[in-house]
Design a protein around this motif. Structure first.
Motif, PDB file in Angstrom:
ATOM      1  N   VAL A 109       6.875   0.241   6.380  1.00 59.56           N
ATOM      2  CA  VAL A 109       6.472   1.185   7.429  1.00 59.56           C
ATOM      3  C   VAL A 109       7.489   2.316   7.542  1.00 59.56           C
ATOM      4  CG1 VAL A 109       5.734   1.379   9.823  1.00 59.56           C
ATOM      5  CG2 VAL A 109       5.474  -0.793   8.638  1.00 59.56           C
ATOM      6  N   LEU A 110       8.772   1.989   7.424  1.00 63.07           N
ATOM      7  CA  LEU A 110       9.805   3.018   7.462  1.00 63.07           C
ATOM      8  C   LEU A 110       9.620   4.020   6.320  1.00 63.07           C
ATOM      9  CD1 LEU A 110      12.857   0.700   8.223  1.00 63.07           C
ATOM     10  CD2 LEU A 110      12.105   2.586   9.682  1.00 63.07           C
ATOM     11  N   GLU A 111       9.256   3.497   5.158  1.00 65.61           N
ATOM     12  CA  GLU A 111       9.076   4.350   3.981  1.00 65.61           C
ATOM     13  C   GLU A 111       7.819   5.204   4.098  1.00 65.61           C
ATOM     14  OE1 GLU A 111       8.289   3.916  -0.847  1.00 65.61           O
ATOM     15  OE2 GLU A 111       8.762   2.149   0.351  1.00 65.61           O
ATOM     16  N   SER A 112       6.708   4.592   4.497  1.00 69.44           N
ATOM     17  CA  SER A 112       5.425   5.298   4.468  1.00 69.44           C
ATOM     18  C   SER A 112       5.207   6.194   5.679  1.00 69.44           C
ATOM     19  CB  SER A 112       4.275   4.287   4.370  1.00 69.44           C
ATOM     20  OG  SER A 112       4.241   3.465   5.529  1.00 69.44           O
ATOM     21  N   MET A 113       5.669   5.775   6.858  1.00 70.83           N
ATOM     22  CA  MET A 113       5.363   6.526   8.080  1.00 70.83           C
ATOM     23  C   MET A 113       6.501   7.460   8.499  1.00 70.83           C
ATOM     24  SD  MET A 113       3.299   3.723  10.381  1.00 70.83           S
ATOM     25  CE  MET A 113       2.529   4.990  11.382  1.00 70.83           C
TER      26      MET A 113
END
Length: 407
Positions: A344-348
Protein backbone atom coordinates in the motif's frame (compact mmCIF):
# COMPACT_ATOMS: atom_id res chain seq x y z
CA UNK A 1 7.86 -15.27 22.30
CA UNK A 2 11.62 -15.35 22.23
CA UNK A 3 13.44 -18.20 23.93
CA UNK A 4 15.75 -17.41 26.84
CA UNK A 5 19.26 -16.61 25.71
CA UNK A 6 18.11 -15.61 22.23
CA UNK A 7 18.51 -11.97 21.21
CA UNK A 8 15.19 -10.37 20.31
CA UNK A 9 14.47 -8.47 17.12
CA UNK A 10 14.53 -5.03 18.75
CA UNK A 11 18.04 -5.46 20.26
CA UNK A 12 19.24 -6.78 16.90
CA UNK A 13 17.86 -3.70 15.15
CA UNK A 14 19.51 -1.36 17.66
CA UNK A 15 22.83 -3.17 17.19
CA UNK A 16 22.37 -3.01 13.40
CA UNK A 17 21.71 0.75 13.45
CA UNK A 18 24.79 1.42 15.62
CA UNK A 19 26.94 -0.90 13.50
CA UNK A 20 25.69 0.75 10.30
CA UNK A 21 26.58 4.22 11.55
CA UNK A 22 30.07 3.07 12.57
CA UNK A 23 30.64 1.27 9.27
CA UNK A 24 29.49 4.29 7.26
CA UNK A 25 31.75 6.60 9.25
CA UNK A 26 34.96 4.61 9.62
CA UNK A 27 35.21 1.97 6.87
CA UNK A 28 36.28 2.30 3.19
CA UNK A 29 33.76 2.97 0.44
CA UNK A 30 34.01 -0.63 -0.81
CA UNK A 31 32.58 -1.99 2.47
CA UNK A 32 29.59 0.33 2.26
CA UNK A 33 29.08 -0.59 -1.39
CA UNK A 34 29.16 -4.28 -0.45
CA UNK A 35 26.35 -3.68 2.02
CA UNK A 36 24.57 -1.59 -0.62
CA UNK A 37 24.79 -4.58 -2.97
CA UNK A 38 23.12 -6.79 -0.37
CA UNK A 39 20.48 -4.11 0.17
CA UNK A 40 19.80 -4.01 -3.56
CA UNK A 41 19.32 -7.79 -3.69
CA UNK A 42 17.22 -7.84 -0.51
CA UNK A 43 15.12 -4.86 -1.63
CA UNK A 44 14.39 -6.43 -5.00
CA UNK A 45 13.44 -9.72 -3.34
CA UNK A 46 11.16 -7.81 -0.97
CA UNK A 47 9.53 -6.14 -3.97
CA UNK A 48 9.02 -9.57 -5.55
CA UNK A 49 7.46 -10.84 -2.31
CA UNK A 50 4.99 -7.98 -1.72
CA UNK A 51 2.21 -9.23 -4.08
CA UNK A 52 2.59 -12.74 -2.64
CA UNK A 53 2.29 -11.34 0.90
CA UNK A 54 -0.88 -9.46 -0.03
CA UNK A 55 -2.57 -12.50 -1.59
CA UNK A 56 -1.33 -14.84 1.15
CA UNK A 57 -2.78 -12.77 3.99
CA UNK A 58 -5.70 -10.76 2.67
CA UNK A 59 -7.53 -13.50 0.72
CA UNK A 60 -7.73 -16.12 3.53
CA UNK A 61 -8.38 -13.37 6.10
CA UNK A 62 -11.45 -12.10 4.22
CA UNK A 63 -12.56 -15.67 3.46
CA UNK A 64 -12.45 -16.68 7.12
CA UNK A 65 -14.40 -13.66 8.28
CA UNK A 66 -17.09 -14.30 5.68
CA UNK A 67 -17.54 -17.97 6.65
CA UNK A 68 -18.89 -17.01 10.06
CA UNK A 69 -22.36 -15.54 10.42
CA UNK A 70 -24.14 -13.69 13.16
CA UNK A 71 -24.73 -10.25 14.53
CA UNK A 72 -21.73 -10.35 16.87
CA UNK A 73 -19.24 -11.05 14.05
CA UNK A 74 -20.46 -8.23 11.83
CA UNK A 75 -20.63 -5.83 14.76
CA UNK A 76 -17.12 -6.70 15.97
CA UNK A 77 -15.60 -6.37 12.50
CA UNK A 78 -17.35 -3.04 11.92
CA UNK A 79 -16.24 -1.60 15.28
CA UNK A 80 -12.67 -2.87 14.86
CA UNK A 81 -12.39 -1.41 11.36
CA UNK A 82 -13.93 1.87 12.48
CA UNK A 83 -11.47 2.05 15.36
CA UNK A 84 -8.57 1.42 12.99
CA UNK A 85 -9.68 4.17 10.56
CA UNK A 86 -10.30 6.56 13.47
CA UNK A 87 -6.79 5.88 14.78
CA UNK A 88 -5.22 6.62 11.40
CA UNK A 89 -7.28 9.81 11.00
CA UNK A 90 -6.33 10.97 14.51
CA UNK A 91 -2.67 10.34 13.66
CA UNK A 92 -2.94 12.35 10.43
CA UNK A 93 -4.40 15.46 12.05
CA UNK A 94 -2.05 15.34 15.04
CA UNK A 95 1.02 14.71 12.87
CA UNK A 96 0.06 17.47 10.44
CA UNK A 97 -0.15 19.92 13.33
CA UNK A 98 3.00 18.80 15.18
CA UNK A 99 5.53 17.42 12.68
CA UNK A 100 6.15 20.68 10.74
CA UNK A 101 7.35 22.22 14.03
CA UNK A 102 9.66 19.38 15.08
CA UNK A 103 10.90 17.98 11.76
CA UNK A 104 12.95 19.63 9.01
CA UNK A 105 10.51 19.37 6.12
CA UNK A 106 12.36 18.45 2.93
CA UNK A 107 15.62 17.90 4.84
CA UNK A 108 16.62 14.79 2.90
CA UNK A 109 15.99 16.61 -0.38
CA UNK A 110 17.93 19.74 0.51
CA UNK A 111 20.93 17.75 1.79
CA UNK A 112 21.17 15.97 -1.55
CA UNK A 113 20.13 18.82 -3.83
CA UNK A 114 23.51 18.81 -5.56
CA UNK A 115 22.75 15.29 -6.78
CA UNK A 116 19.36 16.21 -8.21
CA UNK A 117 17.78 13.24 -6.41
CA UNK A 118 17.88 12.45 -2.67
CA UNK A 119 18.69 8.84 -3.36
CA UNK A 120 21.68 9.67 -5.57
CA UNK A 121 23.65 10.69 -2.47
CA UNK A 122 23.75 7.00 -1.56
CA UNK A 123 26.43 4.67 -2.90
CA UNK A 124 25.37 2.39 -5.73
CA UNK A 125 25.71 -1.40 -5.38
CA UNK A 126 28.44 -3.32 -7.23
CA UNK A 127 25.75 -5.06 -9.29
CA UNK A 128 21.96 -5.37 -9.51
CA UNK A 129 19.86 -8.49 -10.03
CA UNK A 130 16.37 -7.68 -11.27
CA UNK A 131 13.59 -9.63 -9.53
CA UNK A 132 10.34 -8.51 -11.17
CA UNK A 133 7.18 -9.19 -9.21
CA UNK A 134 4.73 -11.67 -10.66
CA UNK A 135 2.07 -8.92 -10.71
CA UNK A 136 1.49 -5.33 -9.63
CA UNK A 137 0.39 -4.42 -6.13
CA UNK A 138 -3.12 -3.30 -7.14
CA UNK A 139 -3.57 -6.46 -9.18
CA UNK A 140 -2.60 -8.51 -6.11
CA UNK A 141 -5.09 -6.58 -3.97
CA UNK A 142 -7.90 -7.13 -6.49
CA UNK A 143 -7.10 -10.85 -6.73
CA UNK A 144 -7.00 -11.11 -2.93
CA UNK A 145 -10.39 -9.40 -2.60
CA UNK A 146 -11.91 -11.53 -5.36
CA UNK A 147 -10.63 -14.80 -3.88
CA UNK A 148 -11.52 -13.86 -0.30
CA UNK A 149 -15.05 -12.71 -1.07
CA UNK A 150 -15.51 -15.64 -3.46
CA UNK A 151 -14.44 -18.21 -0.86
CA UNK A 152 -16.89 -16.70 1.60
CA UNK A 153 -19.73 -16.65 -0.95
CA UNK A 154 -19.40 -20.26 -2.15
CA UNK A 155 -17.98 -21.69 1.08
CA UNK A 156 -15.03 -22.97 -0.94
CA UNK A 157 -13.50 -25.47 1.45
CA UNK A 158 -10.82 -26.82 -0.89
CA UNK A 159 -9.69 -23.40 -2.09
CA UNK A 160 -9.76 -22.15 1.50
CA UNK A 161 -7.44 -24.98 2.49
CA UNK A 162 -5.09 -24.20 -0.41
CA UNK A 163 -5.02 -20.50 0.51
CA UNK A 164 -4.23 -21.28 4.13
CA UNK A 165 -1.35 -23.52 3.06
CA UNK A 166 -0.13 -20.69 0.81
CA UNK A 167 -0.45 -18.32 3.78
CA UNK A 168 1.70 -20.70 5.84
CA UNK A 169 4.36 -20.68 3.12
CA UNK A 170 4.42 -16.87 3.07
CA UNK A 171 4.58 -16.76 6.88
CA UNK A 172 7.62 -19.04 6.71
CA UNK A 173 9.14 -16.81 4.03
CA UNK A 174 8.79 -13.82 6.35
CA UNK A 175 9.80 -15.49 9.62
CA UNK A 176 12.68 -17.59 8.24
CA UNK A 177 14.08 -15.38 5.45
CA UNK A 178 12.95 -11.75 5.59
CA UNK A 179 12.87 -11.04 9.34
CA UNK A 180 16.29 -12.67 10.09
CA UNK A 181 17.91 -10.67 7.26
CA UNK A 182 16.27 -7.38 8.23
CA UNK A 183 18.99 -6.36 10.75
CA UNK A 184 21.67 -6.71 8.04
CA UNK A 185 19.46 -4.73 5.66
CA UNK A 186 18.95 -1.98 8.26
CA UNK A 187 22.71 -1.98 8.95
CA UNK A 188 23.38 -1.43 5.24
CA UNK A 189 20.79 1.34 4.99
CA UNK A 190 22.30 3.25 7.92
CA UNK A 191 25.86 2.68 6.70
CA UNK A 192 24.94 4.16 3.33
CA UNK A 193 23.02 7.07 4.84
CA UNK A 194 25.94 7.81 7.18
CA UNK A 195 28.35 7.78 4.24
CA UNK A 196 25.99 10.09 2.32
CA UNK A 197 25.61 12.48 5.27
CA UNK A 198 21.90 11.80 5.84
CA UNK A 199 21.98 9.78 9.06
CA UNK A 200 21.93 12.78 11.42
CA UNK A 201 18.61 13.85 9.95
CA UNK A 202 17.12 10.39 10.37
CA UNK A 203 18.37 9.88 13.94
CA UNK A 204 17.03 13.26 15.03
CA UNK A 205 13.67 12.23 13.58
CA UNK A 206 13.44 8.90 15.41
CA UNK A 207 12.99 10.11 18.97
CA UNK A 208 10.68 13.01 18.03
CA UNK A 209 8.40 10.79 15.96
CA UNK A 210 8.29 8.11 18.66
CA UNK A 211 7.30 10.64 21.33
CA UNK A 212 4.35 11.76 19.20
CA UNK A 213 3.37 8.16 18.36
CA UNK A 214 3.29 6.98 21.98
CA UNK A 215 1.28 10.07 23.00
CA UNK A 216 -1.20 9.22 20.21
CA UNK A 217 -1.39 5.61 21.42
CA UNK A 218 -2.46 6.76 24.89
CA UNK A 219 -4.87 9.31 23.44
CA UNK A 220 -6.50 6.65 21.26
CA UNK A 221 -6.86 4.27 24.20
CA UNK A 222 -8.59 6.97 26.25
CA UNK A 223 -10.95 7.71 23.34
CA UNK A 224 -11.74 4.00 22.88
CA UNK A 225 -12.51 3.44 26.55
CA UNK A 226 -14.49 6.67 26.91
CA UNK A 227 -16.76 5.55 24.05
CA UNK A 228 -17.09 1.93 25.18
CA UNK A 229 -17.52 2.65 28.89
CA UNK A 230 -19.94 5.52 28.31
CA UNK A 231 -22.18 3.10 26.42
CA UNK A 232 -21.75 0.35 29.03
CA UNK A 233 -22.01 2.59 32.09
CA UNK A 234 -18.53 1.77 33.35
CA UNK A 235 -15.61 3.82 34.66
CA UNK A 236 -13.21 4.13 31.68
CA UNK A 237 -10.11 4.76 33.77
CA UNK A 238 -10.79 1.76 36.00
CA UNK A 239 -11.27 -0.36 32.86
CA UNK A 240 -7.95 0.89 31.45
CA UNK A 241 -6.23 0.13 34.78
CA UNK A 242 -7.52 -3.45 34.61
CA UNK A 243 -5.94 -3.83 31.14
CA UNK A 244 -2.44 -2.73 32.22
CA UNK A 245 -1.17 -6.35 32.59
CA UNK A 246 -2.13 -7.03 28.96
CA UNK A 247 -0.38 -3.82 27.86
CA UNK A 248 2.93 -4.75 29.47
CA UNK A 249 2.68 -8.38 28.39
CA UNK A 250 2.32 -7.22 24.77
CA UNK A 251 5.40 -5.01 25.10
CA UNK A 252 7.36 -8.14 26.02
CA UNK A 253 5.86 -10.55 23.48
CA UNK A 254 5.46 -8.13 20.51
CA UNK A 255 2.51 -10.32 19.56
CA UNK A 256 -1.25 -9.84 19.98
CA UNK A 257 -1.69 -13.61 19.61
CA UNK A 258 0.81 -14.46 22.36
CA UNK A 259 -0.92 -11.94 24.66
CA UNK A 260 -4.44 -13.39 24.15
CA UNK A 261 -4.57 -15.32 27.47
CA UNK A 262 -3.76 -12.19 29.48
CA UNK A 263 -6.03 -9.98 27.34
CA UNK A 264 -8.88 -12.44 27.87
CA UNK A 265 -8.39 -12.57 31.63
CA UNK A 266 -8.27 -8.78 32.02
CA UNK A 267 -11.23 -8.26 29.65
CA UNK A 268 -13.36 -10.57 31.77
CA UNK A 269 -12.31 -8.59 34.86
CA UNK A 270 -13.94 -5.61 33.19
CA UNK A 271 -17.28 -7.42 33.34
CA UNK A 272 -17.44 -8.73 29.77
CA UNK A 273 -19.44 -11.94 29.42
CA UNK A 274 -17.16 -14.97 29.04
CA UNK A 275 -18.63 -16.10 25.71
CA UNK A 276 -18.35 -12.62 24.23
CA UNK A 277 -14.77 -12.19 25.45
CA UNK A 278 -13.76 -15.63 24.16
CA UNK A 279 -14.96 -14.64 20.68
CA UNK A 280 -14.08 -10.93 20.45
CA UNK A 281 -10.54 -10.96 21.89
CA UNK A 282 -9.02 -13.65 19.57
CA UNK A 283 -10.80 -12.11 16.56
CA UNK A 284 -9.57 -8.60 17.38
CA UNK A 285 -6.03 -9.95 17.76
CA UNK A 286 -6.25 -10.49 14.00
CA UNK A 287 -8.33 -7.59 12.71
CA UNK A 288 -7.94 -4.67 15.17
CA UNK A 289 -4.69 -2.76 14.76
CA UNK A 290 -5.32 0.80 15.93
CA UNK A 291 -1.85 1.14 17.48
CA UNK A 292 -0.12 -0.25 14.40
CA UNK A 293 -2.16 2.07 12.17
CA UNK A 294 -1.15 5.12 14.24
CA UNK A 295 2.50 4.08 13.95
CA UNK A 296 2.39 3.35 10.22
CA UNK A 297 0.52 6.57 9.44
CA UNK A 298 2.86 8.69 11.58
CA UNK A 299 6.03 7.07 10.21
CA UNK A 300 4.75 7.43 6.64
CA UNK A 301 3.96 11.12 7.16
CA UNK A 302 7.40 11.72 8.74
CA UNK A 303 9.22 10.01 5.85
CA UNK A 304 7.12 11.90 3.29
CA UNK A 305 7.82 15.24 4.96
CA UNK A 306 11.55 14.55 5.09
CA UNK A 307 11.46 13.85 1.35
CA UNK A 308 9.47 17.02 0.63
CA UNK A 309 6.37 15.12 -0.51
CA UNK A 310 2.87 16.56 -0.26
CA UNK A 311 0.89 15.17 2.69
CA UNK A 312 -2.86 15.68 2.33
CA UNK A 313 -5.87 14.11 4.02
CA UNK A 314 -7.27 13.24 0.59
CA UNK A 315 -4.21 11.02 0.01
CA UNK A 316 -3.87 9.65 3.55
CA UNK A 317 -7.51 8.63 4.20
CA UNK A 318 -7.64 6.03 1.38
CA UNK A 319 -4.23 4.80 2.58
CA UNK A 320 -5.57 4.37 6.14
CA UNK A 321 -8.74 2.66 4.92
CA UNK A 322 -6.73 0.25 2.79
CA UNK A 323 -4.39 -0.45 5.72
CA UNK A 324 -7.36 -1.66 7.76
CA UNK A 325 -8.02 -4.30 5.11
CA UNK A 326 -4.46 -5.27 4.21
CA UNK A 327 -3.45 -5.95 7.81
CA UNK A 328 -6.27 -8.46 8.32
CA UNK A 329 -4.63 -11.76 9.28
CA UNK A 330 -1.16 -10.21 9.08
CA UNK A 331 1.52 -12.79 9.84
CA UNK A 332 2.15 -13.97 13.38
CA UNK A 333 5.64 -12.48 13.52
CA UNK A 334 6.91 -9.19 14.93
CA UNK A 335 6.59 -6.51 12.26
CA UNK A 336 3.85 -8.35 10.37
CA UNK A 337 1.80 -5.17 10.00
CA UNK A 338 4.53 -3.20 8.24
CA UNK A 339 5.22 -6.15 5.93
CA UNK A 340 1.54 -6.26 4.97
CA UNK A 341 1.54 -2.47 4.48
CA UNK A 342 4.53 -2.28 2.11
CA UNK A 343 2.39 -2.81 -0.97
CA UNK A 344 0.00 0.00 0.00
CA UNK A 345 2.88 2.36 0.77
CA UNK A 346 4.35 1.64 -2.66
CA UNK A 347 1.15 1.80 -4.71
CA UNK A 348 -0.82 4.55 -2.96
CA UNK A 349 1.88 6.81 -1.47
CA UNK A 350 4.53 6.09 -4.15
CA UNK A 351 7.30 5.13 -1.70
CA UNK A 352 10.67 4.27 -3.23
CA UNK A 353 12.66 1.20 -2.04
CA UNK A 354 14.80 3.41 0.22
CA UNK A 355 11.69 4.99 1.75
CA UNK A 356 10.21 1.53 2.34
CA UNK A 357 13.40 0.51 4.14
CA UNK A 358 13.18 3.60 6.34
CA UNK A 359 9.57 2.70 7.14
CA UNK A 360 10.61 -0.80 8.20
CA UNK A 361 13.33 0.58 10.47
CA UNK A 362 11.09 3.24 12.01
CA UNK A 363 8.22 0.81 12.55
CA UNK A 364 10.10 -2.17 13.93
CA UNK A 365 12.03 -0.08 16.45
CA UNK A 366 8.78 0.56 18.34
CA UNK A 367 6.72 -2.47 17.28
CA UNK A 368 6.05 -3.58 20.86
CA UNK A 369 4.30 -0.30 21.81
CA UNK A 370 1.98 -0.53 18.81
CA UNK A 371 1.14 -4.11 19.79
CA UNK A 372 0.42 -3.00 23.36
CA UNK A 373 -1.99 -0.35 22.09
CA UNK A 374 -3.67 -2.92 19.83
CA UNK A 375 -4.39 -5.47 22.57
CA UNK A 376 -5.44 -2.89 25.15
CA UNK A 377 -7.90 -1.47 22.63
CA UNK A 378 -9.29 -4.98 22.08
CA UNK A 379 -10.61 -4.82 25.64
CA UNK A 380 -12.58 -1.65 24.83
CA UNK A 381 -14.13 -3.26 21.77
CA UNK A 382 -15.14 -6.28 23.86
CA UNK A 383 -16.89 -3.98 26.39
CA UNK A 384 -18.81 -2.22 23.61
CA UNK A 385 -19.77 -5.44 21.80
CA UNK A 386 -20.87 -6.97 25.10
CA UNK A 387 -23.17 -3.99 25.72
CA UNK A 388 -24.60 -3.84 22.20
CA UNK A 389 -25.29 -7.57 21.80
CA UNK A 390 -26.06 -8.76 25.31
CA UNK A 391 -25.35 -12.19 26.73
CA UNK A 392 -27.88 -13.91 24.45
CA UNK A 393 -26.06 -13.01 21.24
CA UNK A 394 -25.28 -15.96 18.97
CA UNK A 395 -21.54 -16.61 19.01
CA UNK A 396 -20.24 -17.88 15.64
CA UNK A 397 -17.82 -20.79 15.49
CA UNK A 398 -14.28 -19.49 14.92
CA UNK A 399 -12.44 -22.74 15.51
CA UNK A 400 -11.14 -22.77 11.94
CA UNK A 401 -10.10 -19.14 11.89
CA UNK A 402 -6.40 -18.38 12.12
CA UNK A 403 -5.19 -15.84 14.61
CA UNK A 404 -2.10 -13.86 13.67
CA UNK A 405 -0.13 -11.41 15.67
CA UNK A 406 -1.13 -8.75 13.25
CA UNK A 407 1.58 -6.43 14.50
Amino acid sequence: MERKGKIGLLPKLIIAIIAGILIGKFTPEQVVRLLATFNGLFGNFLGFSIPLIIIGFVAPGIGDLGKNAGKILGLTVAIAYGSTVLAGSLAYFADSAVFPHILSVGAMVSESAAHGNPEEALLAPFFIVEMPAIMGVMTALLIAFTLGIGMAAIDGGKLNEVMHEFQSIIEKLISVVIIPLLPLHICGIFANMTYGGEVQTIMSVFIKVYAVIIALHFTMLIVQYLIACSAAGKNPFKAIKNMIPAYFTAIGTQSSAATIPVTLQQTKENGVDEDVADFVVPLCATIHLSGSTITLTSCAIAVMMLHGMDVSFAAMLPFVMMLGVCMVAAPGVPGGAVMAALGVLESMLHFSPTMLSLMIALYLAQDSFGTACNVTGDGAIAILVNKLTGKNARIPDTSGQPVGAGD
